[in-house]
Design a protein around this motif. Sequence first.
Motif, PDB file in Angstrom:
ATOM      1  N   GLN A   1      18.535   4.091  -5.617  1.00  0.00           N
ATOM      2  CA  GLN A   1      18.718   5.371  -6.101  1.00  0.00           C
ATOM      3  C   GLN A   1      18.249   5.784  -7.529  1.00  0.00           C
ATOM      4  O   GLN A   1      17.832   6.774  -7.986  1.00  0.00           O
ATOM      5  CB  GLN A   1      20.361   5.754  -5.810  1.00  0.00           C
ATOM      6  N   SER A   2      18.093   4.540  -8.330  1.00  0.00           N
ATOM      7  CA  SER A   2      17.995   4.952  -9.595  1.00  0.00           C
ATOM      8  C   SER A   2      16.423   5.161  -9.733  1.00  0.00           C
ATOM      9  O   SER A   2      15.992   6.049 -10.719  1.00  0.00           O
ATOM     10  CB  SER A   2      18.369   3.657 -10.407  1.00  0.00           C
ATOM     11  N   ILE A   3      15.616   4.778  -8.693  1.00  0.00           N
ATOM     12  CA  ILE A   3      14.215   4.775  -8.906  1.00  0.00           C
ATOM     13  C   ILE A   3      13.894   6.267  -8.799  1.00  0.00           C
ATOM     14  O   ILE A   3      13.130   7.105  -9.605  1.00  0.00           O
ATOM     15  CB  ILE A   3      13.420   4.119  -8.090  1.00  0.00           C
ATOM     16  N   GLY A   4      14.605   6.712  -7.811  1.00  0.00           N
ATOM     17  CA  GLY A   4      14.433   8.383  -7.573  1.00  0.00           C
ATOM     18  C   GLY A   4      14.660   9.162  -8.749  1.00  0.00           C
ATOM     19  O   GLY A   4      14.250  10.327  -8.896  1.00  0.00           O
TER      20      GLY A   4
ATOM     21  N   GLN B   1       0.637  -1.217  -0.232  1.00  0.00           N
ATOM     22  CA  GLN B   1      -0.010   0.094  -0.121  1.00  0.00           C
ATOM     23  C   GLN B   1       0.702   1.350   0.114  1.00  0.00           C
ATOM     24  O   GLN B   1       0.846   1.982   0.769  1.00  0.00           O
ATOM     25  CB  GLN B   1      -0.866   0.058   1.283  1.00  0.00           C
ATOM     26  N   PRO B   2       1.665   1.409  -0.973  1.00  0.00           N
ATOM     27  CA  PRO B   2       2.385   2.840  -1.021  1.00  0.00           C
ATOM     28  C   PRO B   2       1.413   3.927  -1.214  1.00  0.00           C
ATOM     29  O   PRO B   2       0.390   3.898  -2.029  1.00  0.00           O
ATOM     30  CB  PRO B   2       3.334   2.595  -2.149  1.00  0.00           C
ATOM     31  N   ALA B   3       1.851   5.079  -0.577  1.00  0.00           N
ATOM     32  CA  ALA B   3       1.302   6.486  -0.736  1.00  0.00           C
ATOM     33  C   ALA B   3       1.070   6.720  -2.405  1.00  0.00           C
ATOM     34  O   ALA B   3      -0.030   7.261  -2.694  1.00  0.00           O
ATOM     35  CB  ALA B   3       1.583   7.367  -0.197  1.00  0.00           C
TER      36      ALA B   3
ATOM     37  N   LEU C   1       7.969   8.991  -5.833  1.00  0.00           N
ATOM     38  CA  LEU C   1       7.680   7.587  -5.300  1.00  0.00           C
ATOM     39  C   LEU C   1       8.224   7.402  -3.963  1.00  0.00           C
ATOM     40  O   LEU C   1       7.632   6.608  -3.163  1.00  0.00           O
ATOM     41  CB  LEU C   1       8.279   6.720  -6.259  1.00  0.00           C
ATOM     42  N   ASN C   2       9.119   8.256  -3.604  1.00  0.00           N
ATOM     43  CA  ASN C   2       9.909   8.440  -2.128  1.00  0.00           C
ATOM     44  C   ASN C   2      10.026   6.976  -1.588  1.00  0.00           C
ATOM     45  O   ASN C   2       9.723   6.424  -0.430  1.00  0.00           O
ATOM     46  CB  ASN C   2       8.656   8.895  -1.122  1.00  0.00           C
TER      47      ASN C   2
END
Length: 414
Positions: free
Chosen positions: A328-331, A278-280, A337-338
């Motif tokens: 790190q790459s996702i950000g 359940q990510p925000a 997405l935090n």
Amino acid sequence: MKAVVIGGGIIGLCSAWYLLQDGWEVTVLDKGDLSNNCSYGNMGMIVPSHFVPLAAPGMVQQGIRWMFNSRSPFYVKPRLSRELFSWGWQFMKSATAAKVEQAAAPLRDINLLSRHLYEQLATTPGFNFGMEQKGIIMYYKTAAVRDEEAHLAEKAVKMGLDAAVLDKAALQQLEPAVQLNVLGGVHYRCDAHLYPNGLMQQLLRALQERGVKITGGQQVEKIISSNGKVKAVITAAGSHTADLFVVAAGSWSAAIARMAGINIPLQPGKGYSVTLNQPAVSLQVPAILCEARVALTPMRGKLRFGGTMEIAPANNTVNMKRVEGIVQSIGQYFENLNITMPDKNEVWHGFRPCTPDGLPFIGYAKGTDNLLLAGGHAMMGLSLGPATGKLIAELAGHQAPSVGISHFSPGRFN
């Protein structure tokens, strides 16, 4: 007629499923407890778009550069090993434009077959594994990768696949909740995704309800064969005889095949994944971050992300530097997405069985008439599970295969 399937991952269970449908009495043996193999933690993607194998031009040079970066997406652990040296030599020989061109149609066809079989399975009573046909998006941040991906998308369309090159504005419409920091992307609408944990649990239950005997803790210790025919498989728990044997043991398939005198080049490629409940903020469409080689999949209110390919002996250590590289790459692609660094105990890891040319082994082991090999699917095990199982059953029944399998011959390196 009795069949013994060695391996309880997606390939083994799908092989058992289609053998059962063809009238075989099936036993599945697995060395673990069938609750957390490589099929559970993968990204759940069904990918006709993946018609370029891992052994592609440029991967050798790129891999050498990545070897010196602890956070890189691809790593080969240097070691004195005749098997690794032979595998690496075959990988280099396979990483040519001509070989990649030859592999494209077979990979497309087997993936399309698998997608069709998943569609059938999704409508079977007792199955509800969250299959969604939203495609996947290949995101890129640089002009060089944009040009490469646009070329691949053009080729995909010529091969009959549904793909579209989109700019940032169009992608933002598909993902309104996410702040994109990308140049653009390719939306492969031919692809799909599902929740692998649900699929595996439902497949296990369905097989057992239909009379398939499935037992864990069955480490194979010996294979007895003579005159080109396997007679029995010996585990610590006892002897198993059958008319047909299928080796579908993932990264352990090569060691088991050797017990029958069969040599296949296979190396385990460790990968990591983390599942957020359940990510925000989440994605609507599964994503692959091209430069970073990281994947993200929304599945039933969860968000799973993962990546890396470590070619090294199978071990249960978790390299948090590589996990850090994923996070790190996702950000860098999705600003809000935090995603923060997980604890080590939240990181799942599994071992993908990798062949030197990036194509699976599907067929009779060389010199045998009742031993079938089904392995080496690398990152496409989930995607190719049903198709592989269907092909194994067809080969077992001496039927014409649903798609061409000459490129998947287990003896092609001998």
